[in-house]
Design an enzyme around this catalytic site. Sequence first.
Site, PDB file in Angstrom:
ATOM      1  N   HIS A  39      -4.331 -41.593  -0.313  1.00  0.00           N
ATOM      2  CA  HIS A  39      -4.612 -42.401  -1.508  1.00  0.00           C
ATOM      3  C   HIS A  39      -5.750 -41.783  -2.313  1.00  0.00           C
ATOM      4  O   HIS A  39      -5.663 -41.633  -3.532  1.00  0.00           O
ATOM      5  CB  HIS A  39      -4.984 -43.835  -1.090  1.00  0.00           C
ATOM      6  CG  HIS A  39      -5.396 -44.702  -2.236  1.00  0.00           C
ATOM      7  ND1 HIS A  39      -6.712 -44.851  -2.611  1.00  0.00           N
ATOM      8  CD2 HIS A  39      -4.672 -45.431  -3.109  1.00  0.00           C
ATOM      9  CE1 HIS A  39      -6.783 -45.653  -3.662  1.00  0.00           C
ATOM     10  NE2 HIS A  39      -5.553 -46.023  -3.981  1.00  0.00           N
TER      11      HIS A  39
ATOM     12  N   ARG B  55      -3.786   2.647   8.399  1.00  0.00           N
ATOM     13  CA  ARG B  55      -4.024   1.353   7.754  1.00  0.00           C
ATOM     14  C   ARG B  55      -2.747   0.510   7.755  1.00  0.00           C
ATOM     15  O   ARG B  55      -1.639   1.035   7.770  1.00  0.00           O
ATOM     16  CB  ARG B  55      -4.469   1.548   6.301  1.00  0.00           C
ATOM     17  CG  ARG B  55      -5.852   2.155   6.116  1.00  0.00           C
ATOM     18  CD  ARG B  55      -6.188   2.200   4.628  1.00  0.00           C
ATOM     19  NE  ARG B  55      -7.572   2.492   4.346  1.00  0.00           N
ATOM     20  CZ  ARG B  55      -8.041   3.713   4.074  1.00  0.00           C
ATOM     21  NH1 ARG B  55      -7.223   4.739   4.063  1.00  0.00           N
ATOM     22  NH2 ARG B  55      -9.324   3.893   3.811  1.00  0.00           N
TER      23      ARG B  55
ATOM     24  N   CYS C 149       8.634 -38.738 -10.746  1.00  0.00           N
ATOM     25  CA  CYS C 149       7.282 -39.220 -11.044  1.00  0.00           C
ATOM     26  C   CYS C 149       6.390 -39.277  -9.815  1.00  0.00           C
ATOM     27  O   CYS C 149       5.297 -39.836  -9.868  1.00  0.00           O
ATOM     28  CB  CYS C 149       7.335 -40.585 -11.721  1.00  0.00           C
ATOM     29  SG  CYS C 149       8.033 -41.898 -10.687  1.00  0.00           S
TER      30      CYS C 149
ATOM     31  N   ARG D 151      -3.327  -1.417  -6.509  1.00  0.00           N
ATOM     32  CA  ARG D 151      -2.566  -2.657  -6.305  1.00  0.00           C
ATOM     33  C   ARG D 151      -2.887  -3.594  -7.461  1.00  0.00           C
ATOM     34  O   ARG D 151      -3.896  -3.418  -8.154  1.00  0.00           O
ATOM     35  CB  ARG D 151      -2.916  -3.314  -4.977  1.00  0.00           C
ATOM     36  CG  ARG D 151      -4.381  -3.695  -4.828  1.00  0.00           C
ATOM     37  CD  ARG D 151      -4.680  -4.196  -3.434  1.00  0.00           C
ATOM     38  NE  ARG D 151      -6.114  -4.395  -3.229  1.00  0.00           N
ATOM     39  CZ  ARG D 151      -6.669  -4.628  -2.057  1.00  0.00           C
ATOM     40  NH1 ARG D 151      -5.927  -4.694  -0.971  1.00  0.00           N
ATOM     41  NH2 ARG D 151      -7.973  -4.806  -1.946  1.00  0.00           N
TER      42      ARG D 151
ATOM     43  N   GLY E 164      -8.275  -7.491   4.366  1.00  0.00           N
ATOM     44  CA  GLY E 164      -9.163  -7.686   5.498  1.00  0.00           C
ATOM     45  C   GLY E 164      -8.564  -8.407   6.677  1.00  0.00           C
ATOM     46  O   GLY E 164      -9.237  -8.616   7.697  1.00  0.00           O
TER      47      GLY E 164
ATOM     48  N   TYR F 258      12.975 -34.408 -17.105  1.00  0.00           N
ATOM     49  CA  TYR F 258      11.520 -34.336 -17.213  1.00  0.00           C
ATOM     50  C   TYR F 258      10.879 -34.444 -15.837  1.00  0.00           C
ATOM     51  O   TYR F 258      11.502 -34.877 -14.866  1.00  0.00           O
ATOM     52  CB  TYR F 258      10.984 -35.456 -18.124  1.00  0.00           C
ATOM     53  CG  TYR F 258      11.094 -36.847 -17.542  1.00  0.00           C
ATOM     54  CD1 TYR F 258      10.073 -37.399 -16.772  1.00  0.00           C
ATOM     55  CD2 TYR F 258      12.218 -37.636 -17.781  1.00  0.00           C
ATOM     56  CE1 TYR F 258      10.171 -38.665 -16.239  1.00  0.00           C
ATOM     57  CE2 TYR F 258      12.328 -38.920 -17.256  1.00  0.00           C
ATOM     58  CZ  TYR F 258      11.295 -39.428 -16.478  1.00  0.00           C
ATOM     59  OH  TYR F 258      11.393 -40.686 -15.941  1.00  0.00           O
TER      60      TYR F 258
ATOM     61  N   SER G 284      14.178 -42.603 -12.291  1.00  0.00           N
ATOM     62  CA  SER G 284      12.972 -41.818 -12.043  1.00  0.00           C
ATOM     63  C   SER G 284      12.805 -41.716 -10.536  1.00  0.00           C
ATOM     64  O   SER G 284      12.711 -42.738  -9.856  1.00  0.00           O
ATOM     65  CB  SER G 284      11.746 -42.481 -12.680  1.00  0.00           C
ATOM     66  OG  SER G 284      10.592 -41.694 -12.441  1.00  0.00           O
TER      67      SER G 284
ATOM     68  N   LYS H 293       0.828  -1.207   0.000  1.00  0.00           N
ATOM     69  CA  LYS H 293       0.000   0.000   0.000  1.00  0.00           C
ATOM     70  C   LYS H 293       0.862   1.256   0.000  1.00  0.00           C
ATOM     71  O   LYS H 293       0.682   2.165  -0.820  1.00  0.00           O
ATOM     72  CB  LYS H 293      -0.929  -0.003   1.216  1.00  0.00           C
ATOM     73  CG  LYS H 293      -1.932   1.168   1.225  1.00  0.00           C
ATOM     74  CD  LYS H 293      -2.717   1.200   2.526  1.00  0.00           C
ATOM     75  CE  LYS H 293      -3.569  -0.028   2.720  1.00  0.00           C
ATOM     76  NZ  LYS H 293      -4.701  -0.089   1.774  1.00  0.00           N
TER      77      LYS H 293
ATOM     78  N   MET I 117      -5.829  -7.509   8.556  1.00  0.00           N
ATOM     79  CA  MET I 117      -5.293  -6.665   9.621  1.00  0.00           C
ATOM     80  C   MET I 117      -6.197  -5.451   9.823  1.00  0.00           C
ATOM     81  O   MET I 117      -7.192  -5.280   9.146  1.00  0.00           O
ATOM     82  CB  MET I 117      -3.851  -6.273   9.294  1.00  0.00           C
ATOM     83  CG  MET I 117      -2.896  -7.443   9.385  1.00  0.00           C
ATOM     84  SD  MET I 117      -1.209  -7.010   8.942  1.00  0.00           S
ATOM     85  CE  MET I 117      -1.346  -6.771   7.185  1.00  0.00           C
TER      86      MET I 117
END
Length: 892
Positions: free
Chosen positions: A468, A96, A844, A352, A105, A864, A777, A26, A107
């Site tokens: 799971h 503020r 993976c 902002r 909202g 990858y 992997s 701000k 603080m």
Amino acid sequence: MTKWVYTFGGGTAEGRSDMKNLLGGKGANLAEMANLGLPVPPGFSITTEVCTFFYTNDHQYPAELKPQVEAALSQIEAIMSENFGSVENPLLVSVRSGARASMPGMMDTVLNLGLNDQTVEGLAKRSNDPRFAYDSYRRFIQMYSDVVLGVEHLHFEEILEGYKSDHDLSLDTELSAEDWKAVVAAYKNKVKDELGRPFPQSVEDQLWGAICAVFGSWMNHRAITYRRLHDIPADWGTAVSVQAMVFGNMGDDCATGVAFTRNPSTGANEFYGEYLVNAQGEDVVAGIRTPQYLTKAARLAASATLPAMEEVLPAVYADLDDVRKKLEAHFTDMQDLEFTVQQNKLWMLQTRTGKRTAAAAVKIAVDMARDGLITKEQAVMRIEPEALDQLLHPTLDPKAARNLVAHGLPASPGAASGRVVFSAEDAEIWSKRGDKVILVRIETSPEDIGGMHVSQGILTSRGGMTSHAAVVARGMGRPCVAGAGELRIDYRAKMFKSMGVEVKEGDVITLDGSTGQVMLGAVATVEPELTGDFGTLMTWVDEIRTMKVMANAETPLDARTARHFGAQGIGLCRTEHMFFDPARIIAVREMILASDEAGRRQALAKIQPYQKNDFVELFEIMDGLPVTVRLLDPPLHEFLPGNDAEMEEVARAAGADFAALKARNSQLHESNPMLGHRGCRLGITYPEIYEMQARAIFEAAIEVSRKSGKPVSPEIMIPLVGTKKELDLLKTMIDATAAEIFKTTGTTLHYLVGTMIELPRAALTAGSIAESAEFFSFGTNDLTQTTLGMSRDDSGPFLEIYREKGIFEHDPFATLDQEGVGEMIKIAVERGRKTRPTLKLGICGEHGGDPASIIFCQKAGLDYVSCSPYRVPIARLAAAQAALGVRSDTTA
């Protein structure tokens, strides 16, 4: 002397927009607007360093702070031609918060500060409006008492409602100046009754009380929770902005409002917002009055009757539209603006970067890049990877009513409605009848995979974000709400209770996997549209990224979904999921329960045709792209019958004795199956299982290669390897199987044999393992469990406490633990590539779709990442951002 205070206003400022770490978002943006010559009420920002000092010095301030605040306050007085505490010409200010990251909202804020029993009369005289003055005074007493003095606002609401009732008044706007004077007196009496002392009349005491309260609110419960949810460090602190008050509630030539420089829902390049005549900003937010549209076009589109700002205050609207264009061009992003109009003069209170939907974010970024406002690289960096989930799954219609019955963890995004069923078997039966179902379980297991697959969504009362249910649901693109602890599920009665509501089998519920909400009845959903802008953005993404993005997939639907979302192959095909198919589960159980190799081979002969067809379908769908097949991994007991009826079915199919099979079933039970007889250990002890799978892979690859005329290059992955000898034994068997099939068919093809690195020993001995392995992997789900000694399925209850206490910054099963698990990966990469420089490296686990983990993978030099099909676009975007980040790191 340390500078603790930075001023702004009067066409200049001591700060800039790039000083957010010091001045907060701000304060930095207010300074920037002042430097741009925009109409900003003068003020000053107290830096975040004061907040740090405040908390490390027992809520004390630096000695130099007070004189610096007094000097800055004098500057505001000079610009406004008003004096703080003056009876004749009072200056009022707002106080503020302003952290470097937006925390809307969370603080505290205090408005109209500087009013007391004397200055209110000066304000009434100067404005020639006693009603306005006393209305402002009562607002200040209520807000200051709540925020600073700890007198709850409900006391003041009761007083006001009681007064209106006693005087037959309905709306606040009906109260006169004399009415507000009476309310103010009642408010002050309540403060004295609650605190034993009068409401403070010293404006200096008021100011320092408010500053202290704002710094104190950095550690209030809601701010702490918000920071935890949004990964905002506590040591950032907040700045405090003190600014001259301007008033939108002094008459019909005054107004207040909020605007966005583009439509935050759609991204359209149109001025968007709301305003109220004769109001303060809190009135817009509180919903006491119906806000009006900024533009005439928006009013007409909504068929609204109340006039637009463009119609009521045309000159001021034109000024605001000019400010809109200047700010967007300057910040090169969509802005969220707050403004006040006082007696036909526009004042800008805040700008902002505006919050927006994922669809809007994509459109804005692409449009701005096309218009030359930003580069393609900047456009790619503008999009939060996780936000793409909004574009890939159905979402609930925001206009639809919701009857909430439970709340859990948002484990897999998207929304779905269906009839409640309590078992995977029932899910399949109901689905075949044409019913859409929601599978409700205490927790799911691999055996539920068929029911999960046919369900619209999954709801569990236990488990976390990496349970799971969550992992499988994300892989399938199914909405999932996990860990809904208030659910009391009764399988026998086929019902659950929650929040006083009883839901039975067949009742319809709706899941919102993006928020964790569970609702009674069907709630309308909105289907995603992957627009042209999305395709354009992803084209830029693929031009930038250097890591490939593969998918974890083992069903034709998963594979097609992965291709649709741009996967460059399958990085993990989990063959165990294929074994649960009803057509083959009996033969699988027959194989497991067999007492000798001959019996196992007899059962495996029944399974092999199914396995081959599985791979044929996958190879055809992937059309020459690499497919990495992980051989059977989980403990055998996961496939076993759960009751006597299922055991009898296996006995009949195998022609075996029921009692002998039941005894064998008991023998296979393990106390700690995650570290037991699984992975390559199965292949070592029962090599015929892996031999059957290898045979199915090679025969399928040759069949598809012959049919399509394109090369098929399977990659066979051996799980849970801890020693080179394990890999050598199994690789020898696989190579022998391949040689036999190549000789028989007269066809050869290129293939790789590699391993998952999911044990610390494998990572530490990666150099020797790489002598045999052609690729690694990293199975980070198990590597995290074995490195941390922590069960993924059982850690949920204490992981949140660990995060709150700062032991872990993130859930290590959701975002890679870079210090521990990451170090294991680095060691394996370094030692593996030293042995075999061309070693192919990937990941993976669930971390393959996590943006923060993908950045680590880029820096670690992986080739990858592989993730759930629905996370492929997210991983593609994150990989591009990781490449840009690494690029900027090396050029900095």
